[in-house]
Design a protein around this motif. Sequence first.
Motif, PDB file in Angstrom:
ATOM      1  N   THR A  61     -16.098  -6.752 -23.294  1.00 34.43           N
ATOM      2  CA  THR A  61     -14.679  -7.117 -23.250  1.00 34.43           C
ATOM      3  C   THR A  61     -13.798  -5.871 -23.262  1.00 34.43           C
ATOM      4  O   THR A  61     -12.840  -5.783 -22.493  1.00 34.43           O
ATOM      5  CB  THR A  61     -14.288  -8.038 -24.423  1.00 34.43           C
ATOM      6  N   SER A  62     -14.128  -4.893 -24.103  1.00 34.33           N
ATOM      7  CA  SER A  62     -13.332  -3.665 -24.103  1.00 34.33           C
ATOM      8  C   SER A  62     -13.522  -2.908 -22.785  1.00 34.33           C
ATOM      9  O   SER A  62     -12.588  -2.285 -22.278  1.00 34.33           O
ATOM     10  CB  SER A  62     -13.665  -2.791 -25.304  1.00 34.33           C
ATOM     11  N   GLY A  63     -14.720  -2.991 -22.208  1.00 35.91           N
ATOM     12  CA  GLY A  63     -14.965  -2.373 -20.906  1.00 35.91           C
ATOM     13  C   GLY A  63     -14.170  -3.036 -19.793  1.00 35.91           C
ATOM     14  O   GLY A  63     -13.643  -2.359 -18.907  1.00 35.91           O
ATOM     15  N   LEU A  64     -14.049  -4.361 -19.824  1.00 34.98           N
ATOM     16  CA  LEU A  64     -13.268  -5.064 -18.806  1.00 34.98           C
ATOM     17  C   LEU A  64     -11.780  -4.723 -18.928  1.00 34.98           C
ATOM     18  O   LEU A  64     -11.086  -4.581 -17.914  1.00 34.98           O
ATOM     19  CB  LEU A  64     -13.482  -6.579 -18.907  1.00 34.98           C
ATOM     20  N   GLU A  65     -11.289  -4.589 -20.161  1.00 31.84           N
ATOM     21  CA  GLU A  65      -9.889  -4.196 -20.357  1.00 31.84           C
ATOM     22  C   GLU A  65      -9.656  -2.786 -19.797  1.00 31.84           C
ATOM     23  O   GLU A  65      -8.658  -2.534 -19.117  1.00 31.84           O
ATOM     24  CB  GLU A  65      -9.528  -4.238 -21.845  1.00 31.84           C
ATOM     25  N   ARG A  66     -10.586  -1.878 -20.084  1.00 34.81           N
ATOM     26  CA  ARG A  66     -10.463  -0.513 -19.562  1.00 34.81           C
ATOM     27  C   ARG A  66     -10.582  -0.505 -18.043  1.00 34.81           C
ATOM     28  O   ARG A  66      -9.874   0.248 -17.361  1.00 34.81           O
ATOM     29  CB  ARG A  66     -11.547   0.368 -20.187  1.00 34.81           C
ATOM     30  N   LEU A  67     -11.419  -1.349 -17.524  1.00 37.09           N
ATOM     31  CA  LEU A  67     -11.597  -1.468 -16.074  1.00 37.09           C
ATOM     32  C   LEU A  67     -10.297  -1.889 -15.408  1.00 37.09           C
ATOM     33  O   LEU A  67      -9.927  -1.350 -14.357  1.00 37.09           O
ATOM     34  CB  LEU A  67     -12.713  -2.472 -15.778  1.00 37.09           C
ATOM     35  N   LEU A  68      -9.594  -2.840 -15.993  1.00 43.01           N
ATOM     36  CA  LEU A  68      -8.319  -3.290 -15.435  1.00 43.01           C
ATOM     37  C   LEU A  68      -7.309  -2.145 -15.376  1.00 43.01           C
ATOM     38  O   LEU A  68      -6.621  -1.970 -14.365  1.00 43.01           O
ATOM     39  CB  LEU A  68      -7.745  -4.440 -16.262  1.00 43.01           C
ATOM     40  N   THR A  69      -7.219  -1.363 -16.434  1.00 42.81           N
ATOM     41  CA  THR A  69      -6.245  -0.271 -16.449  1.00 42.81           C
ATOM     42  C   THR A  69      -6.646   0.833 -15.469  1.00 42.81           C
ATOM     43  O   THR A  69      -5.801   1.353 -14.744  1.00 42.81           O
ATOM     44  CB  THR A  69      -6.087   0.320 -17.862  1.00 42.81           C
ATOM     45  N   GLU A  70      -7.932   1.176 -15.415  1.00 41.93           N
ATOM     46  CA  GLU A  70      -8.385   2.230 -14.513  1.00 41.93           C
ATOM     47  C   GLU A  70      -8.269   1.809 -13.049  1.00 41.93           C
ATOM     48  O   GLU A  70      -7.908   2.619 -12.201  1.00 41.93           O
ATOM     49  CB  GLU A  70      -9.819   2.652 -14.832  1.00 41.93           C
ATOM     50  N   ALA A  71      -8.585   0.553 -12.751  1.00 43.34           N
ATOM     51  CA  ALA A  71      -8.513   0.074 -11.368  1.00 43.34           C
ATOM     52  C   ALA A  71      -7.067   0.081 -10.885  1.00 43.34           C
ATOM     53  O   ALA A  71      -6.798   0.487  -9.739  1.00 43.34           O
ATOM     54  CB  ALA A  71      -9.108  -1.324 -11.255  1.00 43.34           C
ATOM     55  N   SER A  72      -6.145  -0.327 -11.717  1.00 42.27           N
ATOM     56  CA  SER A  72      -4.740  -0.329 -11.300  1.00 42.27           C
ATOM     57  C   SER A  72      -4.211   1.101 -11.189  1.00 42.27           C
ATOM     58  O   SER A  72      -3.415   1.415 -10.323  1.00 42.27           O
ATOM     59  CB  SER A  72      -3.889  -1.150 -12.256  1.00 42.27           C
ATOM     60  N   ALA A  73      -4.668   1.997 -12.077  1.00 47.31           N
ATOM     61  CA  ALA A  73      -4.222   3.386 -12.039  1.00 47.31           C
ATOM     62  C   ALA A  73      -4.717   4.088 -10.772  1.00 47.31           C
ATOM     63  O   ALA A  73      -3.953   4.834 -10.135  1.00 47.31           O
ATOM     64  CB  ALA A  73      -4.704   4.139 -13.267  1.00 47.31           C
ATOM     65  N   THR A  74      -5.970   3.866 -10.394  1.00 48.21           N
ATOM     66  CA  THR A  74      -6.484   4.519  -9.182  1.00 48.21           C
ATOM     67  C   THR A  74      -5.831   3.943  -7.935  1.00 48.21           C
ATOM     68  O   THR A  74      -5.612   4.646  -6.966  1.00 48.21           O
ATOM     69  CB  THR A  74      -8.007   4.377  -9.070  1.00 48.21           C
ATOM     70  N   ALA A  75      -5.483   2.648  -7.980  1.00 48.78           N
ATOM     71  CA  ALA A  75      -4.810   2.038  -6.829  1.00 48.78           C
ATOM     72  C   ALA A  75      -3.405   2.627  -6.661  1.00 48.78           C
ATOM     73  O   ALA A  75      -2.963   2.903  -5.549  1.00 48.78           O
ATOM     74  CB  ALA A  75      -4.738   0.535  -7.010  1.00 48.78           C
ATOM     75  N   GLU A  76      -2.702   2.844  -7.784  1.00 52.59           N
ATOM     76  CA  GLU A  76      -1.368   3.428  -7.719  1.00 52.59           C
ATOM     77  C   GLU A  76      -1.439   4.876  -7.270  1.00 52.59           C
ATOM     78  O   GLU A  76      -0.609   5.345  -6.494  1.00 52.59           O
ATOM     79  CB  GLU A  76      -0.688   3.348  -9.085  1.00 52.59           C
ATOM     80  N   ALA A  77      -2.447   5.616  -7.725  1.00 55.26           N
ATOM     81  CA  ALA A  77      -2.614   7.008  -7.314  1.00 55.26           C
ATOM     82  C   ALA A  77      -2.948   7.101  -5.827  1.00 55.26           C
ATOM     83  O   ALA A  77      -2.466   7.973  -5.123  1.00 55.26           O
ATOM     84  CB  ALA A  77      -3.703   7.688  -8.133  1.00 55.26           C
ATOM     85  N   GLY A  78      -3.763   6.159  -5.350  1.00 54.96           N
ATOM     86  CA  GLY A  78      -4.122   6.130  -3.935  1.00 54.96           C
ATOM     87  C   GLY A  78      -2.940   5.761  -3.068  1.00 54.96           C
ATOM     88  O   GLY A  78      -2.768   6.259  -1.954  1.00 54.96           O
ATOM     89  N   ALA A  79      -2.060   4.874  -3.548  1.00 55.49           N
ATOM     90  CA  ALA A  79      -0.896   4.461  -2.787  1.00 55.49           C
ATOM     91  C   ALA A  79       0.168   5.556  -2.785  1.00 55.49           C
ATOM     92  O   ALA A  79       0.934   5.689  -1.826  1.00 55.49           O
ATOM     93  CB  ALA A  79      -0.313   3.165  -3.372  1.00 55.49           C
TER      94      ALA A  79
END
Length: 144
Positions: free
Chosen positions: A124-142
């Motif tokens: 569960t803590s990994g999924l929460e971290r995954l959500l933040t990292e996935a959105s952060a990399t998407a914003e950095a890529g955009a």
Amino acid sequence: MTTPVSTPGARSYSFPKEEHLCRKKLIEALFGQGSSFGLYPLRLTWRATEAPTTEPPQVLVSVSKRNFKRAVDRNYLKRLLREAYRLNKYRLLEAPGGHRVAQLAIIYTGKEKKPLTLIEKKLTSGLERLLTEASATAEAGAGS
């Protein structure tokens, strides 16, 4: 015999075959181009999508033969990992604005068997971290 009626907004705790990551090309792309982080005794490797989605990602569950020689032990741990994911995948699916995870690999890296409660807590803590990292990399890529 009556069939259960699914109410709108009710969570589905299933883990059907369509959500299993089986295609060799997708697995190679996941490990070749994906990002990962460790959260002992788990390692999560994931690959992002272009746009946010509410569809469940394809998931691969793995336990090392090096650390667990007996197939019984590997199968037991894989069963625990699948169960923990099945019960907590709603965290990805119900994320506000959707999530950006296309494929996900959950790898058990520990050397000894852990109880379901600990595995579920780490996942569960990994999924929460995954959500933040996935959105952060998407914003950095955009942004670039």
